[in-house]
Design a protein around this motif. Sequence first.
Motif, PDB file in Angstrom:
ATOM      1  N   ILE A  86       0.849  -1.179   0.000  1.00  0.00           N
ATOM      2  CA  ILE A  86       0.000   0.000   0.000  1.00  0.00           C
ATOM      3  C   ILE A  86       0.889   1.235   0.000  1.00  0.00           C
ATOM      4  N   PRO A  87       0.721   2.113  -0.990  1.00  0.00           N
ATOM      5  CA  PRO A  87       1.550   3.321  -1.000  1.00  0.00           C
ATOM      6  C   PRO A  87       1.348   4.082   0.312  1.00  0.00           C
ATOM      7  N   SER A  88       2.399   4.648   0.814  1.00  0.00           N
ATOM      8  CA  SER A  88       2.367   5.419   2.059  1.00  0.00           C
ATOM      9  C   SER A  88       2.409   4.543   3.292  1.00  0.00           C
ATOM     10  N   CYS A  89       2.328   3.237   3.136  1.00  0.00           N
ATOM     11  CA  CYS A  89       2.434   2.361   4.300  1.00  0.00           C
ATOM     12  C   CYS A  89       3.826   1.755   4.342  1.00  0.00           C
ATOM     13  N   LYS A  90       4.420   1.780   5.528  1.00  0.00           N
ATOM     14  CA  LYS A  90       5.770   1.232   5.658  1.00  0.00           C
ATOM     15  C   LYS A  90       5.795  -0.006   6.537  1.00  0.00           C
ATOM     16  N   GLY A  91       4.610  -0.546   6.750  1.00  0.00           N
ATOM     17  CA  GLY A  91       4.524  -1.727   7.599  1.00  0.00           C
ATOM     18  C   GLY A  91       5.145  -2.945   6.955  1.00  0.00           C
ATOM     19  N   GLU A  92       5.524  -3.892   7.775  1.00  0.00           N
ATOM     20  CA  GLU A  92       6.091  -5.113   7.248  1.00  0.00           C
ATOM     21  C   GLU A  92       4.960  -6.049   6.824  1.00  0.00           C
ATOM     22  N   ALA A  93       5.097  -6.611   5.611  1.00  0.00           N
ATOM     23  CA  ALA A  93       4.037  -7.453   5.077  1.00  0.00           C
ATOM     24  C   ALA A  93       3.955  -8.781   5.814  1.00  0.00           C
ATOM     25  N   ILE A  94       2.746  -9.253   5.990  1.00  0.00           N
ATOM     26  CA  ILE A  94       2.549 -10.568   6.588  1.00  0.00           C
ATOM     27  C   ILE A  94       1.885 -11.527   5.614  1.00  0.00           C
ATOM     28  N   ARG A  95       1.327 -10.975   4.539  1.00  0.00           N
ATOM     29  CA  ARG A  95       0.599 -11.800   3.581  1.00  0.00           C
ATOM     30  C   ARG A  95       0.823 -11.308   2.168  1.00  0.00           C
ATOM     31  N   SER A  96       0.815 -12.219   1.219  1.00  0.00           N
ATOM     32  CA  SER A  96       0.829 -11.823  -0.176  1.00  0.00           C
ATOM     33  C   SER A  96      -0.463 -12.280  -0.830  1.00  0.00           C
ATOM     34  N   ILE A  97      -1.021 -11.392  -1.602  1.00  0.00           N
ATOM     35  CA  ILE A  97      -2.304 -11.628  -2.243  1.00  0.00           C
ATOM     36  C   ILE A  97      -2.207 -11.074  -3.659  1.00  0.00           C
ATOM     37  N   ALA A  98      -2.909 -11.689  -4.594  1.00  0.00           N
ATOM     38  CA  ALA A  98      -2.914 -11.164  -5.962  1.00  0.00           C
ATOM     39  C   ALA A  98      -3.375  -9.715  -5.937  1.00  0.00           C
ATOM     40  N   ALA A  99      -2.611  -8.858  -6.601  1.00  0.00           N
ATOM     41  CA  ALA A  99      -2.925  -7.428  -6.565  1.00  0.00           C
ATOM     42  C   ALA A  99      -4.333  -7.160  -7.062  1.00  0.00           C
ATOM     43  N   SER A 100      -4.775  -7.955  -8.031  1.00  0.00           N
ATOM     44  CA  SER A 100      -6.113  -7.738  -8.581  1.00  0.00           C
ATOM     45  C   SER A 100      -7.179  -7.931  -7.513  1.00  0.00           C
ATOM     46  N   LYS A 101      -6.942  -8.859  -6.605  1.00  0.00           N
ATOM     47  CA  LYS A 101      -7.908  -9.081  -5.530  1.00  0.00           C
ATOM     48  C   LYS A 101      -7.929  -7.912  -4.566  1.00  0.00           C
ATOM     49  N   VAL A 102      -6.736  -7.383  -4.318  1.00  0.00           N
ATOM     50  CA  VAL A 102      -6.651  -6.265  -3.381  1.00  0.00           C
ATOM     51  C   VAL A 102      -7.329  -5.027  -3.967  1.00  0.00           C
ATOM     52  N   ALA A 137      -9.623  -5.071  -6.207  1.00  0.00           N
ATOM     53  CA  ALA A 137     -11.055  -5.371  -6.280  1.00  0.00           C
ATOM     54  C   ALA A 137     -11.729  -5.083  -4.946  1.00  0.00           C
ATOM     55  N   ALA A 138     -10.958  -5.165  -3.888  1.00  0.00           N
ATOM     56  CA  ALA A 138     -11.493  -4.873  -2.566  1.00  0.00           C
ATOM     57  C   ALA A 138     -11.506  -3.372  -2.287  1.00  0.00           C
TER      58      ALA A 138
END
Length: 70
Positions: free
Chosen positions: A12-28, A30-31
């Motif tokens: 997510i632009p502007s977010c510097k958090g460490e990722a815990i999950r990977s998801i197809a960008a299209s799904k994200v 779409a949400a």
Amino acid sequence: MGKIDKGVKCSIPSCKGEAIRSIAASKVTAAGMKVNTKRRAYLCRTHYKDFKKATRKDRTLEKWRQQGSL
Ligand SMILES: [Zn+2]
């Protein structure tokens, strides 16, 4: 969905958090969330929660969106 490497940052632009999950960008997207990639999106804990919240209402949102675009 699945395991990701340590130290990967949230897509997510502007977010510097460490990722815990990977998801197809299209799904994200779409949400209703913006990501800085078109392939695999990485989400931090916070945004993964948001994503899950959003997908729970996915069908309703999808309907609204379709009606809105017609
Ligand atoms: Zn994030």
